[in-house]
Motif scaffolding. Structure first.
Motif, short mmCIF file in Angstrom:
data_model
loop_
_atom_site.label_atom_id
_atom_site.label_comp_id
_atom_site.label_asym_id
_atom_site.label_seq_id
_atom_site.Cartn_x
_atom_site.Cartn_y
_atom_site.Cartn_z
N ASN A 188 14.40 -6.82 6.23
CA ASN A 188 13.60 -7.23 5.08
C ASN A 188 13.11 -8.65 5.27
O ASN A 188 11.94 -8.95 5.10
CB ASN A 188 14.43 -7.17 3.80
CG ASN A 188 14.57 -5.75 3.28
OD1 ASN A 188 14.05 -4.82 3.88
ND2 ASN A 188 15.29 -5.59 2.19
N TYR A 189 14.04 -9.53 5.63
CA TYR A 189 13.70 -10.95 5.76
C TYR A 189 12.73 -11.17 6.94
O TYR A 189 11.92 -12.08 6.92
CB TYR A 189 14.95 -11.81 5.91
CG TYR A 189 14.60 -13.27 5.93
CD1 TYR A 189 14.12 -13.89 4.78
CD2 TYR A 189 14.67 -14.01 7.10
CE1 TYR A 189 13.74 -15.20 4.78
CE2 TYR A 189 14.27 -15.33 7.11
CZ TYR A 189 13.82 -15.92 5.96
OH TYR A 189 13.42 -17.22 5.98
N MET A 190 12.84 -10.28 7.92
CA MET A 190 11.96 -10.38 9.09
C MET A 190 10.49 -10.32 8.68
O MET A 190 9.62 -10.92 9.33
CB MET A 190 12.28 -9.24 10.05
CG MET A 190 11.82 -9.49 11.46
SD MET A 190 12.43 -8.19 12.52
CE MET A 190 10.96 -7.25 12.71
N PHE A 229 3.38 -12.67 -0.92
CA PHE A 229 3.57 -11.23 -0.73
C PHE A 229 5.06 -10.89 -0.70
O PHE A 229 5.50 -9.94 -1.33
CB PHE A 229 2.92 -10.78 0.59
CG PHE A 229 1.44 -10.49 0.49
CD1 PHE A 229 0.67 -11.10 -0.48
CD2 PHE A 229 0.82 -9.61 1.37
CE1 PHE A 229 -0.69 -10.84 -0.57
CE2 PHE A 229 -0.54 -9.34 1.29
CZ PHE A 229 -1.29 -9.97 0.33
N CYS A 230 5.79 -11.68 0.09
CA CYS A 230 7.21 -11.37 0.30
C CYS A 230 8.02 -11.57 -0.97
O CYS A 230 8.95 -10.81 -1.24
CB CYS A 230 7.77 -12.22 1.43
SG CYS A 230 7.08 -11.75 3.02
N GLY A 240 10.15 -8.05 -2.84
CA GLY A 240 11.58 -7.79 -2.70
C GLY A 240 12.17 -8.19 -1.37
O GLY A 240 13.22 -7.67 -0.97
N VAL A 241 11.50 -9.12 -0.68
CA VAL A 241 12.05 -9.59 0.60
C VAL A 241 13.23 -10.52 0.34
O VAL A 241 14.27 -10.42 0.98
CB VAL A 241 10.96 -10.31 1.43
CG1 VAL A 241 11.57 -11.03 2.64
CG2 VAL A 241 9.91 -9.32 1.89
N PRO A 296 1.36 -4.76 1.42
CA PRO A 296 2.05 -3.92 2.41
C PRO A 296 3.54 -4.21 2.48
O PRO A 296 4.34 -3.32 2.81
CB PRO A 296 1.37 -4.29 3.72
CG PRO A 296 0.77 -5.62 3.49
CD PRO A 296 0.43 -5.70 2.05
N THR A 297 3.93 -5.44 2.14
CA THR A 297 5.36 -5.81 2.24
C THR A 297 6.21 -4.96 1.28
O THR A 297 7.34 -4.62 1.59
CB THR A 297 5.56 -7.30 1.94
OG1 THR A 297 4.70 -7.69 0.89
CG2 THR A 297 5.30 -8.16 3.15
N TYR A 298 5.63 -4.61 0.13
CA TYR A 298 6.35 -3.80 -0.85
C TYR A 298 6.74 -2.45 -0.23
O TYR A 298 7.88 -2.00 -0.33
CB TYR A 298 5.47 -3.59 -2.08
CG TYR A 298 5.99 -2.56 -3.06
CD1 TYR A 298 6.97 -2.89 -3.99
CD2 TYR A 298 5.50 -1.26 -3.06
CE1 TYR A 298 7.45 -1.95 -4.89
CE2 TYR A 298 5.96 -0.31 -3.95
CZ TYR A 298 6.94 -0.66 -4.87
OH TYR A 298 7.41 0.28 -5.74
N TRP A 299 5.76 -1.84 0.44
CA TRP A 299 6.01 -0.51 1.03
C TRP A 299 6.91 -0.61 2.25
O TRP A 299 7.68 0.30 2.54
CB TRP A 299 4.67 0.16 1.39
CG TRP A 299 3.85 0.36 0.16
CD1 TRP A 299 2.83 -0.43 -0.30
CD2 TRP A 299 4.03 1.37 -0.84
NE1 TRP A 299 2.35 0.03 -1.50
CE2 TRP A 299 3.07 1.14 -1.86
CE3 TRP A 299 4.90 2.46 -0.98
CZ2 TRP A 299 2.96 1.95 -2.99
CZ3 TRP A 299 4.79 3.27 -2.10
CH2 TRP A 299 3.83 3.01 -3.08
N TYR A 300 6.80 -1.74 2.93
CA TYR A 300 7.68 -1.97 4.08
C TYR A 300 9.14 -2.06 3.61
O TYR A 300 10.03 -1.43 4.19
CB TYR A 300 7.25 -3.27 4.79
CG TYR A 300 8.22 -3.79 5.81
CD1 TYR A 300 8.40 -3.14 7.03
CD2 TYR A 300 8.99 -4.93 5.55
CE1 TYR A 300 9.30 -3.61 7.97
CE2 TYR A 300 9.89 -5.41 6.49
CZ TYR A 300 10.05 -4.75 7.70
OH TYR A 300 10.95 -5.22 8.61
N ILE A 301 9.35 -2.83 2.54
CA ILE A 301 10.72 -2.99 2.00
C ILE A 301 11.23 -1.65 1.47
O ILE A 301 12.38 -1.27 1.68
CB ILE A 301 10.74 -4.06 0.87
CG1 ILE A 301 10.27 -5.41 1.40
CG2 ILE A 301 12.11 -4.15 0.21
CD1 ILE A 301 11.17 -6.06 2.41
N LYS A 302 10.32 -0.93 0.81
CA LYS A 302 10.68 0.37 0.24
C LYS A 302 11.16 1.31 1.36
O LYS A 302 12.17 2.01 1.22
CB LYS A 302 9.48 0.97 -0.48
CG LYS A 302 9.87 1.71 -1.73
CD LYS A 302 8.68 2.14 -2.50
CE LYS A 302 9.17 3.14 -3.54
NZ LYS A 302 8.11 3.88 -4.14
#
Lengths: 389, 310
Positions: free
Chosen positions: A191-193, A309-310, A314-315, A334-340
């Motif tokens: 996530n943090y990445m 974004f992060c 939720g990053v 896109p970060t939201y969907w990445y975290i999801k």
């Protein structure tokens, strides 16, 4: 390959600024690995609650047995049998549960008559439920012995109860839906990445593209016997190589910190998800590089876009702790969907299509952002070309 | 013929930047495009290099039509832009190598060419310097090194000496003449008439996108009436002095510029002596005296009615 080589020379010149984000990421990765424990998430540890035991009955063996049993499971605090003092003890949480053995309890219990133990508890206390179950367990066992062993003495009954209640069963929970706890730590790593990767990508791509988008240099390149398509292709390869190197550097540390988890299907999915995100971050960086013109704007964009974004995705703060409105807004990033997708990957233990489909859907949404960014960037580039001609 | 431009027209909306502009560059020539700022010199260069689309006309380089994808033609052209176009992130050597590499793919050959170009512009001691560390003059020299490293047959220099100190300017001009001697044909644009006079074998004077005069500097100067400009410092300038001077033979015009009497004379012998004798005969005290042939500025002034630097 002059353009491709120049690409990395420009990156080299901006390496210090880019490295800061890599180092910060590594620092947090090490911090995450070395501090904190997720023991509470993967095991059960019994804790003792403070209770008061008031006996208004005679000191019978059954009462003594009950007290002994409760003292093994809870801390019995000595409090004077005074209504006000007992209420104070509950109010100040000196104890969470007070059990009172009424007068005549032993006789009533042994003769099989109905009896009632008095209890006073802190409202909505889980300790109360736990203590109720312990007392019930003890007295129910005692009742069974009394009913079916007429000849046994009180002493023998107490010994048998004690022996029975000491028996422990090893319980193993097999969950086919979640193993959230196991994936938590390296999920946070991935996530943090997102933040570091996004920042590195914006800084790197913009540093080069700003140079190549300078009107004078662009015109100078157009004077050379090299096709514009060739220059663009070399820049594209440069950007892709840079993205791949940045991604590889960041994920490589995950193999050091979480070797066991990374060589699993979950690890593979985390890698795939972060690679997909890298492509999208690259595309967004490419779009930004076509909008901004100076290096100052580049640093500002790296901070505002990636951090913004992060933060809402939720990053840094888990998605379950973010408000619905924030998450609704975040769903446009896109970060939201990445975290999801990361959350889903961390929870997945069964790798059937049914369970993998939502993960791949999230990845496709992230890729859609890449497509949209590139499309907008191409439109901007075409408009610029038209105005320059 | 190296370059042939016929009837070139370029419009920016209602503004006509090039109005049926014609130009020819012969092999081994240094052609100067002279004109005030905004006269269309850079637009003409950009059209010749296919950096700008033009509305009308023909451009041929080395006998072939020039187009954005005429890479075989571009291979033999060296361009030194008005604005320094180098990478801030690359050293002097890396910059020269980058631009040379766009033309020459052979590494070994390129290394020799890059070294030669750096030495040619006198940046040998600055090879590892980044452009930010170079002075304005050295930066211009780097710009030239990047443009000539691949040994082009045609070199186009668009105002390469803007904002350069006199010493660096002389170095640059000398370098251009050396390149010409080595066989390159050169197009040199400038609004500094002294530079154009110094290095160009043929000159085109431009104004408002048109060619207003073309030829060698002597041919251009012979187009105007005045052949000598006499300047005399007069201690008590008055209108009577001017009337007297204007009445002399061969005097085309006489004006006061402060205390300086500026007299333009036509073809004739002893113009200076004639003016000084007139002043002496009328008891007019005078100090410093200069006599000079007409400049390109005089040519421009006589044709357009304004100065080159207006």
């Amino acid at each position: 390959m002059q353009v491709y080589k120049a690409f990395f020379k420009i990156i080299k010149k901006n390496l210090i600024e880019i490295s800061i984000y890599l180092l910060v990421f590594l620092f947090f990765a090490i911090l995450m690995t070395t501090t904190g424990s997720d023991r509470q998430n993967i095991g059960f540890e019994e804790t003792k609650k403070n209770i008061a035991f008031i006996n208004n009955d005679k000191e019978s063996e059954i009462v003594a047995g009950l007290r002994d049993y409760l003292s093994e499971k809870a801390n019995i605090v000595e409090i004077e049998d005074d209504a006000e003092k007992l209420q104070d003890a509950l109010f100040y949480r000196k104890v969470e549960y007070i059990v009172r053995v009424p007068a005549g309890f032993s006789d009533d219990f042994l003769s099989g008559k109905e009896f009632q133990l008095e209890k006073t508890t802190v409202p909505n206390s889980t300790a109360a439920i736990y203590m109720d179950s312990l007392i019930n367990k003890y007295l129910n066992t005692a009742s069974i012995y009394l009913k079916y062993s007429d000849s046994a003495s009180q002493d023998e009954i107490i010994k048998n109860i004690k022996k029975d209640l000491e028996a422990h069963t090893q319980v193993t929970v097999n969950s086919f839906n979640t193993k959230k706890a196991n994936g938590q730590k390296y999920m946070y790593y991935f996530n943090y990445m997102a933040y570091s990767l996004f920042s590195v990508m914006i800084l790197g791509v913009c540093a080069v593209m700003i140079v190549y988008n300078k009107t004078d240099l662009k015109r100078r390149n157009h004077c050379a016997p090299i096709k514009t398509r060739n220059i663009n292709l070399q820049l594209l390869f440069g950007n892709l190589s840079f993205a791949l190197i940045a991604w590889a550097l960041m994920v490589s540390t995950s193999f050091i910190f979480y070797p066991k988890q990374m060589f699993s299907l979950n690890g593979l999915l985390f890698l795939l998800n972060s690679l997909v995100a890298s492509v999208t971050f690259l595309s967004i960086s490419f779009l930004i590089s076509n909008i901004i013109k100076s290096k100052n704007a580049m640093s500002a964009a790296a901070n505002v876009v990636s951090l913004g974004f992060c933060f809402i995705s939720g990053v840094f703060v888990p998605q379950e702790m973010l408000g619905e409105t924030v998450l609704n807004i975040a769903s446009f990033t896109p970060t939201y969907w990445y975290i999801k997708a990361n959350i889903r990957i961390a929870e997945t233990v069964e790798f059937s299509m049914k369970h993998l489909k939502p993960i791949f859907t999230d990845m496709l949404i992230v890729l859609a952002f890449a497509l949209a960014s590139v499309t907008v960037a191409l439109v901007i580039m075409k408009q610029k070309r038209t105005s320059e001609a | 013929m190296v370059i042939k431009v016929e009837n070139l027209v370029k419009r920016y909306g209602d503004l006509i930047a090039l109005d049926h502009f014609n130009m020819e560059l012969h092999e081994g020539e240094v052609l100067g495009l002279l004109g005030p700022n905004g006269s269309g010199k850079t637009t003409a260069i950009n059209c010749i290099l296919s950096l700008l689309k033009y509305d009308k006309g023909n451009i041929e380089i080395f006998g072939k039509p020039m187009s954005p994808d005429a890479y075989d033609i571009k291979r033999d052209i060296g361009i030194i832009m008005q604005n320094v176009a180098v990478f801030e992130e690359l050293t002097v050597y890396e910059n020269t190598d980058y631009f040379c590499g766009l033309y020459v793919t052979d590494k070994k050959k390129r290394r020799a060419l890059v070294d030669e170009a750096i030495e040619f512009v006198g940046l040998k001691d600055f090879k590892k310097f980044y452009p930010k560390k170079l002075s304005g003059g050295l930066l211009r020299r780097l710009n030239i090194a990047c443009g000539i490293a691949h040994k082009p047959k045609l070199i186009i220099l668009d105002e390469p000496t803007v904002a350069v100190d006199p010493q660096s300017r002389n170095n640059i001009l000398e370098g251009i003449l050396r390149l010409n001697k080595e066989g390159a044909s050169i197009v040199y644009t400038s609004h500094y008439m002294e530079e154009v006079e110094q290095i160009c074998s043929r000159i085109i004077i431009m104004d408002k996108g048109k060619t207003i005069a073309a030829g060698t500097k002597d041919e251009l100067k012979s187009m105007i009436k005045a052949v000598e400009k006499v300047t005399v410092e007069v201690y008590q300038p008055n209108e009577g002095v001017l009337t007297g001077i204007r009445s002399l033979n061969n005097v085309i015009s006489a004006e006061f510029d402060g205390e300086m009497l500026v007299v333009k004379c036509g073809k004739g012998s002893h113009n200076l002596m004639m003016i000084l004798e007139h002043l002496k005969a009328n008891d007019i005290l005078f100090g410093k005296v200069y006599s000079e042939p007409p400049t390109l500025n005089d040519v421009f002034l006589e044709i357009t009615g304004k100065e080159l630097r207006d």
